[in-house]
Design a protein around this motif. Structure first.
Motif, PDB file in Angstrom:
ATOM      1  N   GLU A 127      30.389  61.647  36.793  1.00 42.78           N
ATOM      2  CA  GLU A 127      29.446  61.055  37.743  1.00 42.78           C
ATOM      3  C   GLU A 127      28.032  61.516  37.417  1.00 42.78           C
ATOM      4  OE1 GLU A 127      28.403  60.510  42.496  1.00 42.78           O
ATOM      5  OE2 GLU A 127      29.612  62.201  41.909  1.00 42.78           O
ATOM      6  N   VAL A 128      27.065  60.604  37.613  1.00 43.71           N
ATOM      7  CA  VAL A 128      25.654  60.959  37.428  1.00 43.71           C
ATOM      8  C   VAL A 128      25.009  60.977  38.807  1.00 43.71           C
ATOM      9  CG1 VAL A 128      23.461  60.295  36.390  1.00 43.71           C
ATOM     10  CG2 VAL A 128      25.610  59.799  35.199  1.00 43.71           C
ATOM     11  N   GLY A 129      24.372  62.073  39.166  1.00 40.36           N
ATOM     12  CA  GLY A 129      23.634  62.142  40.425  1.00 40.36           C
ATOM     13  C   GLY A 129      24.512  62.103  41.661  1.00 40.36           C
ATOM     14  N   PRO A 130      25.257  63.177  41.946  1.00 37.97           N
ATOM     15  CA  PRO A 130      26.151  63.185  43.107  1.00 37.97           C
ATOM     16  C   PRO A 130      25.424  63.240  44.451  1.00 37.97           C
ATOM     17  CG  PRO A 130      26.165  65.330  42.020  1.00 37.97           C
ATOM     18  CD  PRO A 130      25.385  64.402  41.129  1.00 37.97           C
ATOM     19  N   LEU A 184      29.880  59.890  47.129  1.00 41.51           N
ATOM     20  CA  LEU A 184      30.793  59.209  46.198  1.00 41.51           C
ATOM     21  C   LEU A 184      31.729  60.222  45.530  1.00 41.51           C
ATOM     22  CD1 LEU A 184      31.698  56.728  44.498  1.00 41.51           C
ATOM     23  CD2 LEU A 184      29.693  57.096  43.043  1.00 41.51           C
ATOM     24  N   LEU A 225      19.926  70.416  45.552  1.00 44.20           N
ATOM     25  CA  LEU A 225      21.221  69.840  45.948  1.00 44.20           C
ATOM     26  C   LEU A 225      22.405  70.705  45.514  1.00 44.20           C
ATOM     27  CD1 LEU A 225      20.482  66.071  45.216  1.00 44.20           C
ATOM     28  CD2 LEU A 225      21.016  67.063  47.455  1.00 44.20           C
ATOM     29  N   TYR A 237      15.245  54.752  38.643  1.00 44.99           N
ATOM     30  CA  TYR A 237      14.095  54.829  37.739  1.00 44.99           C
ATOM     31  C   TYR A 237      14.510  55.058  36.284  1.00 44.99           C
ATOM     32  CZ  TYR A 237      14.529  59.941  37.555  1.00 44.99           C
ATOM     33  OH  TYR A 237      14.996  61.209  37.348  1.00 44.99           O
TER      34      TYR A 237
HETATM   35  N1  SAM Z   1      25.656  59.682  44.487  1.00 48.89           N
HETATM   36  C1  SAM Z   1      24.815  59.817  45.657  1.00 48.89           C
HETATM   37  C2  SAM Z   1      25.094  58.679  46.609  1.00 48.89           C
HETATM   38  O1  SAM Z   1      25.671  57.683  46.165  1.00 48.89           O
HETATM   39  O2  SAM Z   1      24.765  58.785  47.794  1.00 48.89           O
HETATM   40  C3  SAM Z   1      23.334  59.856  45.293  1.00 48.89           C
HETATM   41  C4  SAM Z   1      22.814  58.703  44.453  1.00 48.89           C
HETATM   42  S1  SAM Z   1      21.060  58.684  44.251  1.00 48.89           S
HETATM   43  C5  SAM Z   1      20.787  56.948  44.010  1.00 48.89           C
HETATM   44  C6  SAM Z   1      20.737  59.300  42.621  1.00 48.89           C
HETATM   45  C7  SAM Z   1      21.018  60.780  42.380  1.00 48.89           C
HETATM   46  O3  SAM Z   1      20.736  61.088  41.012  1.00 48.89           O
HETATM   47  C8  SAM Z   1      20.183  61.766  43.185  1.00 48.89           C
HETATM   48  O4  SAM Z   1      21.026  62.763  43.705  1.00 48.89           O
HETATM   49  C9  SAM Z   1      19.193  62.362  42.164  1.00 48.89           C
HETATM   50  O5  SAM Z   1      18.775  63.671  42.470  1.00 48.89           O
HETATM   51  C10 SAM Z   1      20.036  62.321  40.899  1.00 48.89           C
HETATM   52  N2  SAM Z   1      19.272  62.278  39.629  1.00 48.89           N
HETATM   53  C11 SAM Z   1      18.064  61.716  39.394  1.00 48.89           C
HETATM   54  N3  SAM Z   1      17.717  61.837  38.106  1.00 48.89           N
HETATM   55  C12 SAM Z   1      18.735  62.483  37.480  1.00 48.89           C
HETATM   56  C13 SAM Z   1      18.966  62.928  36.133  1.00 48.89           C
HETATM   57  N4  SAM Z   1      18.067  62.692  35.169  1.00 48.89           N
HETATM   58  N5  SAM Z   1      20.118  63.581  35.855  1.00 48.89           N
HETATM   59  C14 SAM Z   1      21.026  63.810  36.823  1.00 48.89           C
HETATM   60  N6  SAM Z   1      20.863  63.421  38.104  1.00 48.89           N
HETATM   61  C15 SAM Z   1      19.735  62.768  38.439  1.00 48.89           C
END
Ligand code: SAM
Length: 291
Positions: A54-57, A62, A82, A131
């Motif tokens: 998963e990217v960005g929890p 999720l 976080l 972004y």
């Molecule tokens: N998964 C969560 C949800 O669905 O409620 C949060 C989704 S939110 C759209 C994007 C998440 O990605 C945030 O927690 C943010 O801090 C993290 N994030 C942003 N840039 C990132 C990066 N380069 N590498 C890892 N995580 C990143």
């Protein structure tokens, strides 16, 4: 009584308890609708024989649903604020590993080898930070990590571009870069109202399935991608104009381009957005042969 993280009331509680404030610059829009999360997990076909990246929890909305279904979950989160939140919210789920890192800087192969105890099919499931949607997609596609499927949420507009067919307005070098490796389709649309804070646009869940081999056989992958990018540089111009703009206007280059276009049976007066992956492949191969 246990409340899922994604319920609006529990999300607000967690945010308040940790004094968390959203950072727009990190694309933080958290999902607060358990039904949509379940639908994502269902679409992804996650079971105990699947490892998930998963990217960005975020606060784990999720991640929790993934943890309940998958063998293991490895989640990359960039925001140091976080990390303690996730330690707290993920404590009931021993199969979750959170790595504090920018996913774009992460060694995907090395980290998954380290974290996953069993060698199972890997799927990428994420609500992406908008972004950097495209760089993240490319980071996974260009890595040597064997990803079977990607089920990811992104702005609807980008999902349209990724899954676009030739001849449509949304079709471009991004469609080709992704569809070369993966079969792409939009699974469902997610309204902006289920996030906090609300983004400006609707989102889509896109499903990408790895092809057994690339969609077209090319002799030089790097040059193929250069060609497809070059063909869309000047949007309303012909393929010919784009090609001479990129490769050069001298007579030798023009002769090389003309010969290759003729052999590949592609009219120079066409526009880049009408060429299929197969046609781009054919043109790339004749260009290489005639170099
Ligand atoms: N998964 C969560 C949800 O669905 O409620 C949060 C989704 S939110 C759209 C994007 C998440 O990605 C945030 O927690 C943010 O801090 C993290 N994030 C942003 N840039 C990132 C990066 N380069 N590498 C890892 N995580 C990143």
């Amino acid at each position: 009584e246990y409340k899922e993280i994604a319920t609006p009331s529990r999300t607000k509680e967690i945010l308040k308890q940790h004094g968390f404030s959203f950072k727009k610059s990190l694309g933080q829009n958290f999902l607060t609708e358990p039904n949509i999360l379940r639908k994502i997990v269902e679409t992804a076909g996650i079971d105990t024989h699947t490892n998930v990246v998963e990217v960005g929890p975020g606060i784990g909305a999720l991640t929790e649903q993934l943890a309940k279904n998958a063998a293991q979950v490895l989640a990359f989160e960039i925001d140091d604020r976080l990390i303690p939140v996730l330690e707290d919210t993920m404590s009931p789920y021993p199969n979750v590993t959170v790595v504090h890192n920018d996913v774009l800087k992460a060694d995907l192969v090395g980290t998954t080898k380290e974290v996953f105890k069993e060698e199972l099919p890997i799927k990428v499931v994420a609500n992406l930070p908008y972004y950097i949607t495209t760089p993240i997609m490319m980071h996974f596609l260009e890595s040597d990590l064997a990803v079977e499927e990607m089920i990811v949420m992104m702005q609807k507009e980008v999902a349209d571009r990724i899954s676009a067919k030739p001849g449509t307005k949304a079709y471009g070098s991004l469609s080709i870069a992704v569809q070369y490796f993966m079969e792409a389709s939009i699974a469902f649309i997610v309204p902006k109202t289920v996030f906090i804070p609300q983004p400006n646009v609707d989102s889509a869940i896109i499903k990408l399935t790895k092809r057994d081999k690339p969609a077209v056989e090319v002799t030089n992958e790097k040059e193929f991608f250069k060609l497809t990018k070059a063909s869309f540089q000047l949007r309303r111009k012909t393929l010919w104009n784009n090609l001479i703009h990129f490769y050069g206007k001298d007579e030798e280059t023009k002769a090389w381009l003309t010969k290759s276009l003729t052999e590949a049976e592609i009219e120079p007066s066409r526009r880049g957005e009408t060429l299929s992956l197969i046609e781009f492949g054919r043109l790339s191969n004749t260009l290489e042969k005639n170099r």
